[in-house]
Each structure stands twice: as structure tokens, then as C-alpha cells.
Design a protein around this motif. Structure first.
Motif, PDB file in Angstrom:
ATOM      1  N   CYS A  49       0.795  -1.467  -0.120  1.00 23.43           N
ATOM      2  CA  CYS A  49      -0.057  -0.004  -0.162  1.00 23.43           C
ATOM      3  C   CYS A  49       0.566   0.815   0.198  1.00 23.43           C
ATOM      4  O   CYS A  49       0.969   1.924   1.437  1.00 23.43           O
ATOM      5  CB  CYS A  49      -1.105   0.335   1.293  1.00 23.43           C
ATOM      6  N   ALA A  77      -7.420   8.321   1.704  1.00 24.19           N
ATOM      7  CA  ALA A  77      -7.821   6.983   2.147  1.00 24.19           C
ATOM      8  C   ALA A  77      -6.906   5.982   3.160  1.00 24.19           C
ATOM      9  O   ALA A  77      -7.088   4.503   2.716  1.00 24.19           O
ATOM     10  CB  ALA A  77      -8.679   7.111   0.246  1.00 24.19           C
ATOM     11  N   LEU A 135      -7.408   2.581   3.900  1.00 22.80           N
ATOM     12  CA  LEU A 135      -7.078   1.694   3.240  1.00 22.80           C
ATOM     13  C   LEU A 135      -6.403  -0.171   3.748  1.00 22.80           C
ATOM     14  O   LEU A 135      -5.926  -1.044   3.917  1.00 22.80           O
ATOM     15  CB  LEU A 135      -6.418   1.638   2.101  1.00 22.80           C
ATOM     16  N   VAL A 143      -1.912  -0.788  -4.288  1.00 24.30           N
ATOM     17  CA  VAL A 143      -1.903  -0.278  -4.862  1.00 24.30           C
ATOM     18  C   VAL A 143      -1.371   1.338  -3.663  1.00 24.30           C
ATOM     19  O   VAL A 143      -0.280   1.342  -3.330  1.00 24.30           O
ATOM     20  CB  VAL A 143      -3.297   0.519  -3.486  1.00 24.30           C
ATOM     21  N   ASP A 190      -1.587   5.995  -4.513  1.00 23.30           N
ATOM     22  CA  ASP A 190      -2.430   6.722  -4.513  1.00 23.30           C
ATOM     23  C   ASP A 190      -2.081   7.720  -5.508  1.00 23.30           C
ATOM     24  O   ASP A 190      -2.733   8.911  -6.393  1.00 23.30           O
ATOM     25  CB  ASP A 190      -3.244   7.177  -3.153  1.00 23.30           C
ATOM     26  N   VAL A 247      -9.045  -5.736  -3.583  1.00 26.58           N
ATOM     27  CA  VAL A 247      -8.803  -5.181  -3.580  1.00 26.58           C
ATOM     28  C   VAL A 247      -9.673  -3.957  -3.828  1.00 26.58           C
ATOM     29  O   VAL A 247      -8.817  -3.114  -3.147  1.00 26.58           O
ATOM     30  CB  VAL A 247      -7.117  -5.334  -4.015  1.00 26.58           C
ATOM     31  N   TRP A 295     -11.259  -2.802  -1.307  1.00 24.09           N
ATOM     32  CA  TRP A 295     -10.832  -2.282   0.143  1.00 24.09           C
ATOM     33  C   TRP A 295     -10.957  -0.718  -0.481  1.00 24.09           C
ATOM     34  O   TRP A 295     -10.743   0.008   0.551  1.00 24.09           O
ATOM     35  CB  TRP A 295      -9.340  -2.887   0.400  1.00 24.09           C
ATOM     36  N   TRP A 296     -10.539  -0.556  -1.319  1.00 22.41           N
ATOM     37  CA  TRP A 296     -10.183   0.280  -1.781  1.00 22.41           C
ATOM     38  C   TRP A 296     -11.460   1.493  -1.617  1.00 22.41           C
ATOM     39  O   TRP A 296     -11.304   2.562  -1.749  1.00 22.41           O
ATOM     40  CB  TRP A 296      -9.699   0.808  -3.322  1.00 22.41           C
ATOM     41  N   ALA A 344     -12.777   2.574   1.505  1.00 23.08           N
ATOM     42  CA  ALA A 344     -11.814   3.299   2.338  1.00 23.08           C
ATOM     43  C   ALA A 344     -12.266   5.041   1.371  1.00 23.08           C
ATOM     44  O   ALA A 344     -12.031   5.765   2.798  1.00 23.08           O
ATOM     45  CB  ALA A 344     -10.441   3.278   2.204  1.00 23.08           C
TER      46      ALA A 344
END
Length: 270
Positions: free
Chosen positions: A171, A177, A181, A211, A213, A260, A263-264, A267
Motif C-alpha cells: 500500500c 484514504a 485502506l 495500491v 494513490d 483489493v 477495500w479501496w 476506504a
């Protein structure tokens, strides 16, 4: 139940001249080997201009050398790094990222922690064509080219797929977020401090997903080429397939993608 991923809509990438692929792989590999030597020699010894800009003398050295070689070998192809070249329109561009890029492991390099990378990619309108990552901390050079698969130190990589989305999740997130996450991923979450190496771990099959961002193209282009050629899914934050997302992105082994993305989304919603 996690929300299903969005069906693929990306058209097949066009073929690339085999001679260009081979030449680009050769030159990119040579530059990655040069970068690995410089990064190893300067690990923990190159001060960054913090808090204004994590850029080091190592980065300046690597960028000058890389631009000089690419100009000699591919004079008409522009180079995108910290400062893009001004050049005539071209169907290809070189994208270069080093340890001084935001998400290539800058702080790790400055502090002497070996999770930092150098990446170089040849990109066209359909996404990465060639991608090479130097990972000096593990003495590895990872390379991929469109339609040719991925190699680690010259050995073909074929990640084994699992029926369940096992393995850690990298991550590399810093936005609003991020806490949600990281809570969702729980003990599986890993933050390695390098988007390029986080994505590479998915390409190698060592991690279920990554992930990211926030990033620049130079942070992720080479690693995304590795991921695509390894059979990993590359999507934007909404689950739309995209070989080179400009915003938040998810890279996952196919069995882990829906989990996943769920989850994203959760979040971001909170």
C-alpha cells in the motif's frame, strides 16, 4: 462481498517493430546496470534537498548520463524525467525515474535503506512498450517488453497464480484514504517506500497487489510494463483496465483484484 471489477475495455496494444524492441531493451538494460552501480555506491551518502525537494547528486548524475546515452542512441525520441525534453511530436517517449523521484524510494536511498529503484520505460500511445527496473538492494535487473514477457537477471519469470488472493498487499498510499485502506488490508499491508518496487513485487508474484494513490509517470511506467507482461491486472481506482493510469492505480494478481478494489472503494467512501 467485494464489488466486481469492471470488464476490460482496453483495445489490444499495437505490435512494435521487433528490432526496436530488442534495441530498446538492450540500451535500457545497459542504463539500468549503470544506475545500479551508482545507487549502490551512493546509498546513504547522498544528501537530499529536504524539505523542498528530495533530489540528490545521485539523481543528477543518473539523469545526465541517461539523457546523454538516449540522445546518442534514440535522438528523435523525447525523454521524460523530472524535466521533459522539448521535442517534436514522436510516437514514442522515454520515461525515466530514479531514487530521487517521489515514489521510487528517495527517503530510503538517502537514509541508506536499500528499497529504492531506477526505472526506464519506452512508452507509446497504448502504454509501456519496454520497461526495465534496477533493484540494487537485491542485485536484480527486471526487464519486460510488449509481447515478450518478463525476465529477472535474464531468467524468465512466470508467477504462479493462486486460487485465493493470498500474499501481502503493498500500500504505497499517502492521501486521505490511506488509513482506511491500511486498516482493511490489516496485517497483510506492506509499505516499502517505493511504488516501482511495490508494483514489481506483484509482477514477480511475491505480493498479491499494490495500491498507489499519487505518483508521476516516471515513478511507475517501467514497473507497469513488468506487471502487464507478468499477467497482473493494471487498473485505475475504479477498476477500469488502464496500462498506464494517470491517477490512483491498482496492480493485482487476477485472484486478488476484486478484493483489493473493494477495500479501496470502502476506504475512499469513508
Amino acid at each position: 462481498m467485494p464489488a466486481p471489477s469492471v470488464p476490460a475495455t482496453v483495445p489490444p496494444a499495437p505490435p512494435v517493430d521487433p528490432a526496436l524492441l530488442s534495441r530498446a531493451l538492450e540500451i535500457a538494460g545497459r542504463l539500468a546496470n549503470d544506475a545500479a552501480e551508482v545507487i549502490t555506491a551512493t546509498l546513504g551518502r547522498s544528501a537530499g534537498e529536504y524539505p523542498f525537494d528530495w533530489i540528490t547528486q545521485t539523481d543528477r548524475t543518473l539523469e545526465r548520463h541517461t539523457r546523454r546515452v538516449l540522445a546518442a542512441e534514440f535522438g528523435a525520441v523525447p525523454v521524460v524525467g523530472r524535466v521533459p525534453d522539448a521535442a517534436e511530436p514522436c510516437p514514442y517517449r522515454w520515461v525515466v525515474g530514479g531514487p530521487g523521484d517521489t515514489r521510487c524510494g528517495t527517503a530510503n536511498h538517502v537514509s541508506g535503506f536499500g528499497w529504492c529503484a531506477f526505472g526506464i520505460a519506452l512508452v507509446d500511445a497504448a502504454g509501456p512498450v519496454v520497461g526495465v527496473i534496477a533493484d540494487p538492494g537485491r542485485a536484480q535487473i527486471y526487464a519486460a517488453a510488449r509481447g515478450r514477457g518478463m525476465r529477472a537477471n535474464g531468467v524468465v519469470v512466470r508467477p504462479a497464480e493462486r486460487e485465493s488472493p493470498g500474499g501481502p498487499v503493498c500500500c504505497e498510499v499517502a492521501g486521505p484514504a490511506a488509513p482506511g485502506l491500511l486498516r482493511a488490508a490489516g496485517p497483510r499491508a506492506r509499505v516499502v517506500g517505493s511504488a516501482a518496487l511495490a508494483i514489481t513485487q506483484v509482477a514477480l508474484g511475491h505480493a498479491a497487489a499494490a495500491v498507489v494513490d499519487t505518483h508521476r509517470e516516471s515513478d511507475v511506467a517501467a514497473a507497469l510494463c513488468l506487471a502487464g507482461e507478468s499477467g497482473a491486472e493494471v487498473t485505475d481506482a475504479d477498476g477500469r483496465p488502464d496500462p498506464l493510469p494517470s491517477g490512483p492505480l491498482v496492480v493485482a494478481r487476477p485472484a486478488a483484484l476484486d478484493t483489493v478494489l473493494g477495500w479501496w472503494r470502502a476506504a475512499v467512501a469513508t
